[in-house]
Design an enzyme around this catalytic site. Structure first.
Site, short mmCIF file in Angstrom:
data_model
loop_
_atom_site.label_atom_id
_atom_site.label_comp_id
_atom_site.label_asym_id
_atom_site.label_seq_id
_atom_site.Cartn_x
_atom_site.Cartn_y
_atom_site.Cartn_z
N LYS A 194 -37.16 -2.64 19.29
CA LYS A 194 -37.17 -2.90 20.80
C LYS A 194 -37.87 -1.43 21.64
CE LYS A 194 -35.12 -5.20 24.87
NZ LYS A 194 -34.43 -5.51 26.01
N ARG A 204 -37.17 -9.71 34.12
CA ARG A 204 -36.31 -8.75 35.08
C ARG A 204 -36.23 -9.71 36.34
NH1 ARG A 204 -37.61 -2.56 33.22
NH2 ARG A 204 -37.11 -2.31 31.36
N LYS A 216 -34.65 2.70 31.20
CA LYS A 216 -34.43 2.46 29.69
C LYS A 216 -34.60 3.27 28.63
CE LYS A 216 -32.98 -2.08 31.18
NZ LYS A 216 -32.28 -3.70 30.82
N GLU A 232 -34.68 2.41 12.58
CA GLU A 232 -33.83 1.90 13.51
C GLU A 232 -33.42 0.56 12.40
OE1 GLU A 232 -32.35 1.94 15.98
OE2 GLU A 232 -33.17 3.10 17.92
N LYS A 247 -39.99 -5.83 19.48
CA LYS A 247 -39.94 -6.57 20.59
C LYS A 247 -41.06 -5.15 21.50
CE LYS A 247 -37.61 -7.95 24.01
NZ LYS A 247 -36.22 -7.79 24.99
N SER A 273 -41.88 -11.49 28.06
CA SER A 273 -42.30 -12.97 29.29
C SER A 273 -43.76 -12.31 30.35
CB SER A 273 -41.31 -12.23 30.79
OG SER A 273 -41.11 -11.10 30.20
N TYR A 312 -41.96 -18.21 24.56
CA TYR A 312 -41.97 -18.54 26.06
C TYR A 312 -42.82 -19.86 25.84
CZ TYR A 312 -39.34 -15.14 27.87
OH TYR A 312 -38.14 -14.09 27.47
#
Ligand code: PBG
Length: 323
Positions: A194, A204, A216, A232, A247, A273, A312
């Site tokens: 991610k 958000r 982040k 990872e 992602k 998004s 979405y």
């Protein structure tokens, strides 16, 4: 010319025969934002066509999606400010509306695959995925919070736990608490790679979960890195993940590809998004054809090697193919 590649493109029948990648609604996972107020239905301005659904309204929405052929859903909670704390205790509270609605959904629609979101940010006054102290994200102190949240979600009936927090060691912590409590059949879809991405902006907005300070980058990955995604993924496999996720998706097709070539576990792409917003906005302006662009982007994720896609666009795609 002995080779004329155009011969294999000369009719729809032949093009169908040589098609290398397929995409169908069974590959898609539809994200739904749930709000506490039972009858709420409010559109997210930066994500046209996507709503925050109240706990009652979401049931009807899921039913409609099932009729269109969608079988997989992921729920994200829109947590009211009054429940937010530094350590996000509400995430495992027995009165948590998100957990209650999951139980209700699985009771009404036992056949669907229902996935959760595990991270502190929806519940945290700091808006970060881990516990913050003096501006530092405390990794190891966050793990039991994530584990307890996951156990509460498994108890509520979620089929798949979706840790999106990027703390080190969280897959092991979650697998252990689930197994210790006899939830050995609850799956984990690890957000393995991610990235610290600008494409999460509309999400958000939807959750009102923008970090109060800082960014982040100390836990989400640097968009410049690909080898690190392999590290990872190795850790998530060792720690007990059932799925590996990349992602965002569109700017990271190379990462999806390298993981799908090198790992046996199924790969999920999260078509986030901001990627959705770009396609919607351009098509609203009449600059892109929505149906064609949406399908081409989803197909590219499958071609890169994704098994499943969180998107979405799922409902629009299902509607288009129902006809
Ligand atoms: C947070 C979380 C985020 C998304 C899913 N889970 C945002 C973030 O990390 O800040 C983004 C999804 C999207 O943009 O569609 N744990």
């Amino acid at each position: 010319m002995y080779q004329r590649p155009r011969r294999n493109r000369k009719s729809a029948a032949i093009r169908g025969m040589v098609e290398e990648t397929n995409l169908s609604v069974s590959h898609l996972i539809y994200p739904l934002f749930v709000a506490e107020n039972p009858n709420e239905k409010s559109e997210i301005i930066s994500m046209p066509g996507i709503f925050r659904w109240g706990t009652e309204k979401v049931l009807a929405e899921i039913e409609e999606c099932i009729e269109l052929g969608i079988q997989n859903f992921v729920l994200f909670p829109v947590v009211p400010e009054k429940y937010k704390t530094k350590r996000g205790e509400y995430s495992a509270d027995e009165n948590n509306f998100y957990l209650k609605v999951a139980t209700e959904i699985k009771k009404r629609f036992p056949e669907i695959a229902l996935m959760s979101d595990v991270a502190l940010d929806p519940y945290s006054t700091d808006g970060h995925d881990g516990i913050v102290e003096n501006g530092i994200i405390l990794n190891d102190e966050t793990l039991p919070v994530l584990a307890n949240m996951s156990l509460a979600q498994a108890q509520a009936g979620f089929d798949i736990i979706g840790p999106s927090d990027m703390m080190d060691g969280r897959i092991r912590a979650i697998r252990e608490i689930l197994d210790d409590n006899s939830y050995d059949q609850t799956s984990i879809m690890a957000y393995s790679a991610k990235y610290a991405s600008a494409f999460y902006g509309p999400f958000r907005d939807a959750l009102d979960s923008t970090p109060k300070s800082g960014d982040k980058k100390s836990y989400q990955m640097n968009p410049a890195n690909k080898k690190e995604a392999i590290l990872e993924a190795i850790l998530d496999v060792e720690e007990g993940a059932d799925f590996l996720m990349v992602k965002p998706a569109l700017s990271y097709l190379d990462v999806i590809h390298v993981l799908s070539e090198n790992f046996v576990l199924p790969i999920t792409a999260y078509n986030v998004s901001g990627e959705y917003a770009m396609v919607k906005a351009a098509s609203e302006k009449g600059w892109l054809n929505y149906d064609a662009t949406m399908q081409e982007t989803l197909l590219s994720m499958r071609r890169a090697g994704a098994n499943a896609i969180l998107t979405y666009h799922a409902k629009d795609f299902a509607q288009l193919h129902k006809k």
